[in-house]
Design a protein around this motif. Structure first.
Motif, PDB file in Angstrom:
ATOM      1  N   PRO A 216       0.812  -1.229   0.000  1.00 57.13           N
ATOM      2  CA  PRO A 216       0.000   0.000   0.000  1.00 57.13           C
ATOM      3  C   PRO A 216       0.842   1.274   0.000  1.00 57.13           C
ATOM      4  CG  PRO A 216      -0.880  -1.602   1.568  1.00 57.13           C
ATOM      5  CD  PRO A 216       0.438  -2.137   1.100  1.00 57.13           C
ATOM      6  N   THR A 217       1.950   1.268   0.754  1.00 60.23           N
ATOM      7  CA  THR A 217       2.812   2.453   0.787  1.00 60.23           C
ATOM      8  C   THR A 217       3.489   2.680  -0.550  1.00 60.23           C
ATOM      9  OG1 THR A 217       3.212   2.095   3.141  1.00 60.23           O
ATOM     10  CG2 THR A 217       4.725   3.567   1.981  1.00 60.23           C
ATOM     11  N   PHE A 218       4.005   1.608  -1.148  1.00 58.02           N
ATOM     12  CA  PHE A 218       4.674   1.739  -2.440  1.00 58.02           C
ATOM     13  C   PHE A 218       3.701   2.212  -3.523  1.00 58.02           C
ATOM     14  CE2 PHE A 218       7.948  -1.652  -1.046  1.00 58.02           C
ATOM     15  CZ  PHE A 218       8.719  -0.663  -0.474  1.00 58.02           C
ATOM     16  N   LYS A 219       2.464   1.755  -3.468  1.00 55.63           N
ATOM     17  CA  LYS A 219       1.487   2.201  -4.458  1.00 55.63           C
ATOM     18  C   LYS A 219       1.226   3.698  -4.313  1.00 55.63           C
ATOM     19  CE  LYS A 219      -0.970  -2.058  -5.555  1.00 55.63           C
ATOM     20  NZ  LYS A 219      -2.280  -2.767  -5.576  1.00 55.63           N
ATOM     21  N   GLU A 220       1.209   4.181  -3.079  1.00 55.46           N
ATOM     22  CA  GLU A 220       1.054   5.620  -2.875  1.00 55.46           C
ATOM     23  C   GLU A 220       2.255   6.384  -3.423  1.00 55.46           C
ATOM     24  OE1 GLU A 220       0.384   6.378   1.224  1.00 55.46           O
ATOM     25  OE2 GLU A 220      -1.593   5.412   1.274  1.00 55.46           O
ATOM     26  N   MET A 221       3.423   5.722  -3.469  1.00 48.86           N
ATOM     27  CA  MET A 221       4.626   6.353  -4.006  1.00 48.86           C
ATOM     28  C   MET A 221       4.714   6.229  -5.520  1.00 48.86           C
ATOM     29  SD  MET A 221       7.201   4.920  -1.021  1.00 48.86           S
ATOM     30  CE  MET A 221       8.708   5.417  -1.870  1.00 48.86           C
ATOM     31  N   GLY A 222       3.709   5.612  -6.147  1.00 51.01           N
ATOM     32  CA  GLY A 222       3.680   5.521  -7.603  1.00 51.01           C
ATOM     33  C   GLY A 222       4.239   4.240  -8.177  1.00 51.01           C
ATOM     34  N   PHE A 223       4.383   3.197  -7.346  1.00 49.97           N
ATOM     35  CA  PHE A 223       4.944   1.934  -7.812  1.00 49.97           C
ATOM     36  C   PHE A 223       3.841   0.940  -8.165  1.00 49.97           C
ATOM     37  CE2 PHE A 223       8.617   3.418  -5.306  1.00 49.97           C
ATOM     38  CZ  PHE A 223       9.654   3.143  -6.199  1.00 49.97           C
ATOM     39  N   ALA A 224       4.095   0.133  -9.174  1.00 52.01           N
ATOM     40  CA  ALA A 224       3.368  -1.111  -9.402  1.00 52.01           C
ATOM     41  C   ALA A 224       4.210  -2.228  -8.799  1.00 52.01           C
ATOM     42  CB  ALA A 224       3.143  -1.345 -10.891  1.00 52.01           C
ATOM     43  N   CYS A 225       3.595  -3.156  -8.059  1.00 53.43           N
ATOM     44  CA  CYS A 225       4.350  -4.086  -7.223  1.00 53.43           C
ATOM     45  C   CYS A 225       4.005  -5.543  -7.539  1.00 53.43           C
ATOM     46  CB  CYS A 225       4.068  -3.817  -5.746  1.00 53.43           C
ATOM     47  SG  CYS A 225       4.360  -2.113  -5.231  1.00 53.43           S
ATOM     48  N   PHE A 226       5.026  -6.387  -7.456  1.00 51.82           N
ATOM     49  CA  PHE A 226       4.849  -7.825  -7.641  1.00 51.82           C
ATOM     50  C   PHE A 226       5.681  -8.550  -6.591  1.00 51.82           C
ATOM     51  CE2 PHE A 226       4.046  -5.813 -11.673  1.00 51.82           C
ATOM     52  CZ  PHE A 226       2.863  -6.410 -12.077  1.00 51.82           C
ATOM     53  N   TYR A 227       5.117  -9.631  -6.071  1.00 53.03           N
ATOM     54  CA  TYR A 227       5.718 -10.324  -4.930  1.00 53.03           C
ATOM     55  C   TYR A 227       5.674 -11.833  -5.153  1.00 53.03           C
ATOM     56  CZ  TYR A 227       6.347 -11.948  -0.091  1.00 53.03           C
ATOM     57  OH  TYR A 227       6.796 -12.593   1.031  1.00 53.03           O
ATOM     58  N   LYS A 228       6.718 -12.522  -4.679  1.00 52.72           N
ATOM     59  CA  LYS A 228       6.764 -13.984  -4.715  1.00 52.72           C
ATOM     60  C   LYS A 228       7.310 -14.479  -3.379  1.00 52.72           C
ATOM     61  CE  LYS A 228       6.734 -18.211  -6.120  1.00 52.72           C
ATOM     62  NZ  LYS A 228       5.435 -18.926  -6.157  1.00 52.72           N
ATOM     63  N   ARG A 229       6.457 -15.165  -2.621  1.00 52.96           N
ATOM     64  CA  ARG A 229       6.891 -15.722  -1.335  1.00 52.96           C
ATOM     65  C   ARG A 229       7.688 -16.996  -1.571  1.00 52.96           C
ATOM     66  NH1 ARG A 229       5.215 -19.660   2.041  1.00 52.96           N
ATOM     67  NH2 ARG A 229       3.402 -20.118   0.746  1.00 52.96           N
ATOM     68  N   ARG A 230       8.649 -17.233  -0.683  1.00 60.67           N
ATOM     69  CA  ARG A 230       9.379 -18.488  -0.755  1.00 60.67           C
ATOM     70  C   ARG A 230       8.425 -19.660  -0.553  1.00 60.67           C
ATOM     71  NH1 ARG A 230      14.513 -19.104   2.810  1.00 60.67           N
ATOM     72  NH2 ARG A 230      13.417 -17.869   4.385  1.00 60.67           N
ATOM     73  N   THR A 231       8.762 -20.791  -1.136  1.00 59.24           N
ATOM     74  CA  THR A 231       7.901 -21.965  -1.058  1.00 59.24           C
ATOM     75  C   THR A 231       7.995 -22.612   0.319  1.00 59.24           C
ATOM     76  OG1 THR A 231       9.699 -23.205  -2.094  1.00 59.24           O
ATOM     77  CG2 THR A 231       7.944 -22.426  -3.532  1.00 59.24           C
ATOM     78  N   GLY A 232       7.209 -23.661   0.527  1.00 56.70           N
ATOM     79  CA  GLY A 232       7.222 -24.354   1.806  1.00 56.70           C
ATOM     80  C   GLY A 232       6.569 -23.504   2.881  1.00 56.70           C
ATOM     81  N   THR A 233       7.156 -23.523   4.076  1.00 55.09           N
ATOM     82  CA  THR A 233       6.604 -22.802   5.222  1.00 55.09           C
ATOM     83  C   THR A 233       7.278 -21.456   5.457  1.00 55.09           C
ATOM     84  OG1 THR A 233       8.138 -23.935   6.727  1.00 55.09           O
ATOM     85  CG2 THR A 233       5.978 -24.963   6.349  1.00 55.09           C
ATOM     86  N   LYS A 234       8.135 -21.035   4.545  1.00 52.43           N
ATOM     87  CA  LYS A 234       8.847 -19.768   4.712  1.00 52.43           C
ATOM     88  C   LYS A 234       7.874 -18.597   4.611  1.00 52.43           C
ATOM     89  CE  LYS A 234      12.825 -21.916   4.939  1.00 52.43           C
ATOM     90  NZ  LYS A 234      12.372 -23.292   4.739  1.00 52.43           N
ATOM     91  N   THR A 235       8.167 -17.536   5.354  1.00 51.64           N
ATOM     92  CA  THR A 235       7.234 -16.395   5.425  1.00 51.64           C
ATOM     93  C   THR A 235       7.745 -15.158   4.698  1.00 51.64           C
ATOM     94  OG1 THR A 235       8.203 -15.650   7.523  1.00 51.64           O
ATOM     95  CG2 THR A 235       6.328 -17.175   7.648  1.00 51.64           C
ATOM     96  N   ASP A 236       8.893 -15.246   4.030  1.00 52.19           N
ATOM     97  CA  ASP A 236       9.425 -14.080   3.315  1.00 52.19           C
ATOM     98  C   ASP A 236       9.666 -14.439   1.855  1.00 52.19           C
ATOM     99  OD1 ASP A 236      12.747 -14.355   2.984  1.00 52.19           O
ATOM    100  OD2 ASP A 236      11.818 -15.651   4.467  1.00 52.19           O
ATOM    101  N   GLY A 237       9.955 -13.428   1.064  1.00 51.12           N
ATOM    102  CA  GLY A 237      10.188 -13.662  -0.361  1.00 51.12           C
ATOM    103  C   GLY A 237      10.795 -12.442  -1.022  1.00 51.12           C
ATOM    104  N   CYS A 238      10.631 -12.365  -2.335  1.00 52.30           N
ATOM    105  CA  CYS A 238      11.206 -11.285  -3.146  1.00 52.30           C
ATOM    106  C   CYS A 238      10.087 -10.427  -3.733  1.00 52.30           C
ATOM    107  CB  CYS A 238      12.060 -11.860  -4.279  1.00 52.30           C
ATOM    108  SG  CYS A 238      13.524 -12.753  -3.738  1.00 52.30           S
TER     109      CYS A 238
END
Length: 581
Positions: A216-238
């Protein structure tokens, strides 16, 4: 949400030397676990890494002159000393006299002083902007009449909060409050907003923080955003974000490196590959600019599993090859960002930069160059082929389905080849049912000496050479070089992007497409020059000794255990009348 101002009113916390040393000994003897760069906290139990020779960590917060007396201070002259002017070519051959970095400070009584209020991080750990567009090596390839589409790219491992809490032993040097996400988030957003990138590649982005706060913050800054979480039980990603006023998305490819049943790809790391179309300003209707391929990844940390790191990189390069390849067989400009968990001049780094690696028989721990974090007697060695053929990736890091030769068709047979069948043995024999006509069907010509032999008549007109997969060499054809030189000539020290266990290291990179210099190499390194994509500037990195003065990473001003990387590029804008992009 905790702010810098709120923390100013927090009570002082005092550690006695005995308690601190006890915790330092505990840190030095503790078994690291599985965490990327701080990933020492996340290695599986059967693959824990013994860390020896780590510098002791003390809780010392950098202070400015106007702060209260009795707190530890930093020499202002040393703090403001600027290591910013870097050489574009590698300066390892230059004669420099490295100075020993100061020992990690331990005091009889260490006090956590109130954190400075309203002091931007960039005024404490100063990083200069280096303008490379004025250098002759850039000017000679840029005509004054050639307009450029200029943009900035940032790569940043922002340290997922879950990973902080899973490995608190790695952050004993930090005031507990500066590890709080409510403290770190405003710092990180301030840093990104200050440098104002057009393309933002983030690693260690916690999923709930991404959806609830970052996107939401990045969209307010004018960004289009894409996200990919790590597989398995990991909670972070790129995540990859771009200014929608500067680029338009052509294609998006999330990548999962995990492959069930394959030991070479049994980790949960991921990546993203985007193809973006730069948007030209109004008034340039008859101008065109090439699409741009942007890739972002976070490679496995485990120093002993270099085989997995290479396989993950091969998958990423294969996806880039697929996305960035033009219909003519060349490539659109490529920018590859990420935390590669490999140091400069390691085999994995050389593979990306030089386009080739002979790996057969190489110890797996040697691939990433992180020997100080590995057990060198570990017996795993890389054998050819590195990955099975069922993965569908060639040794040239390309998808098999995209580089198969076309099936032979009738149009592939030349006229000369077809004429050979006029003189085959069947044509020279009299059919048994042929009616005998004297002077007409009774003649049988002799085989002329120039006629081809029968074996030559069935030869494949377009044979494909057989290339064995067990050569022990992997390659790619993307021609990538690094934005940074990894060395600070003025200080005689290497650049660092992170400080695991108090030791400076470079594991974060921005690679970009360039043109190899013909017959050009130096010390086994392929030499490049700018092509259609030109490096115009970069944000200088820091050396280990400077970061030690600021109590390492994270600190009150840098809220990640990594430094951000930032580079400015220019893409050539061409005329549509010329028929080129």
């Amino acid at each position: 949400m905790t702010s810098l101002s709120d923390l100013n009113s927090a009570p002082e916390v005092t550690w006695c030397a005995g308690q601190q040393l006890t915790e330092l000994h505990t840190l030095a003897s503790s078994e690291p676990q599985d965490h990327e760069v701080t990933d020492l906290a996340k290695l599986p139990a059967e693959e824990t890494v013994a860390v020896a020779g780590s510098a002791p960590w003390a809780a010392v917060v950098p202070q400015t002159d106007h702060q209260i007396a009795g707190c530890s201070t930093i020499d202002v002259e040393v703090q403001n000393e600027d290591p910013a002017v870097l050489a574009w070519s590698l300066a390892r051959g230059e004669e420099t006299v490295p100075m020993e970095p100061p020992a990690w400070p331990i005091q009889d009584t260490v006090q956590f002083c109130p954190l400075p209020a309203e002091v931007p991080y960039h005024e404490i750990l100063w990083r200069d902007w280096e303008d490379l567009s004025v250098q002759p090596c850039v000017l000679e390839h840029v005509s004054r009449n050639t307009p450029l589409f200029e943009f900035r790219v940032m790569s940043y491992n922002i340290l997922a909060q879950d990973l902080v809490e899973q490995g608190l032993d790695l952050y004993l040097h930090c005031h507990p409050d500066i590890l709080n996400w409510n403290y770190r988030l405003p710092n990180l957003l301030q840093e990104i907003q200050h440098w104002d990138p057009d393309v933002l590649c983030l690693q260690e982005v916690q999923e709930n923080h991404y959806w609830e706060q970052l996107e939401p913050t990045f969209k307010e800054m004018g960004f289009a955003c894409f996200y990919k979480r790590r597989t398995g039980t990991k909670t972070d990603g790129c995540a990859v974000c771009y200014k929608h006023s500067r680029f338009q998305l052509i294609s998006l490819s999330p990548i999962e490196y995990f492959r069930p049943g394959l030991d070479i790809l049994n980790r949960d790391n991921v990546g993203l590959v985007l193809l973006l179309q730069p948007l030209l300003p109004e008034g340039l209707d008859l101008k065109a600019v090439s699409p741009l391929c942007v890739a972002n990844t976070h490679v496995l940390f485990n120093p002993r599993r270099g085989d997995i790191k290479l396989a993950q990189m091969a998958l990423l390069l294969a996806e880039i090859d697929k996305i960035a390849k033009t219909t003519e067989g060349s490539y659109y400009p490529v920018i590859l960002c990420g935390d590669l968990n490999s140091v400069p001049d390691s085999p994995l780094y050389k593979f990306i930069r030089n386009g080739e690696l002979s790996y057969h028989g190489m110890p797996a721990w040697k691939v990433s160059g992180q020997e100080e974090f590995s057990q060198q007697l570990y017996s795993r060695k890389l054998l050819a082929p590195l990955w099975p053929s069922l993965l569908g990736i060639t040794d040239n890091c390309q998808y098999v389905t995209l580089c198969q030769p076309k099936k032979s068709g009738r149009r592939k047979y030349s006229r000369d080849f077809l004429l050979q069948f006029h003189f085959c043995d069947v044509a020279c024999e009299r059919p048994p049912q042929l009616v005998f006509l004297e002077g007409v069907t009774d003649a049988k010509p002799d085989r002329p000496a120039h006629w081809p032999k029968p074996a030559a008549m069935v030869k494949d007109p377009d044979p494909q050479p057989f290339v064995p997969r067990s050569s022990g060499i992997i390659q790619h054809g993307l021609n990538l070089t690094s934005v940074y030189s990894h060395f600070l000539p003025q200080r005689g020290r290497p650049e660092v992007t992170t400080m695991p266990m108090g030791l400076g290291a470079t594991v974060d990179y921005i690679f970009y497409s360039a043109e190899p210099v013909e017959n050009g190499s130096r010390g086994g390194r392929r030499l490049y020059r700018d092509g259609a994509l030109k490096l115009l500037g970069r944000l200088s990195l820091l050396s280990e000794d400077v970061l030690l003065l600021a109590n390492g990473l994270p600190n009150p001003f840098c809220s990640s255990d990594h430094l951000c990387l930032l580079a400015s590029f220019g893409l050539e804008i061409s005329s549509l009348k010329e028929g080129c992009q």
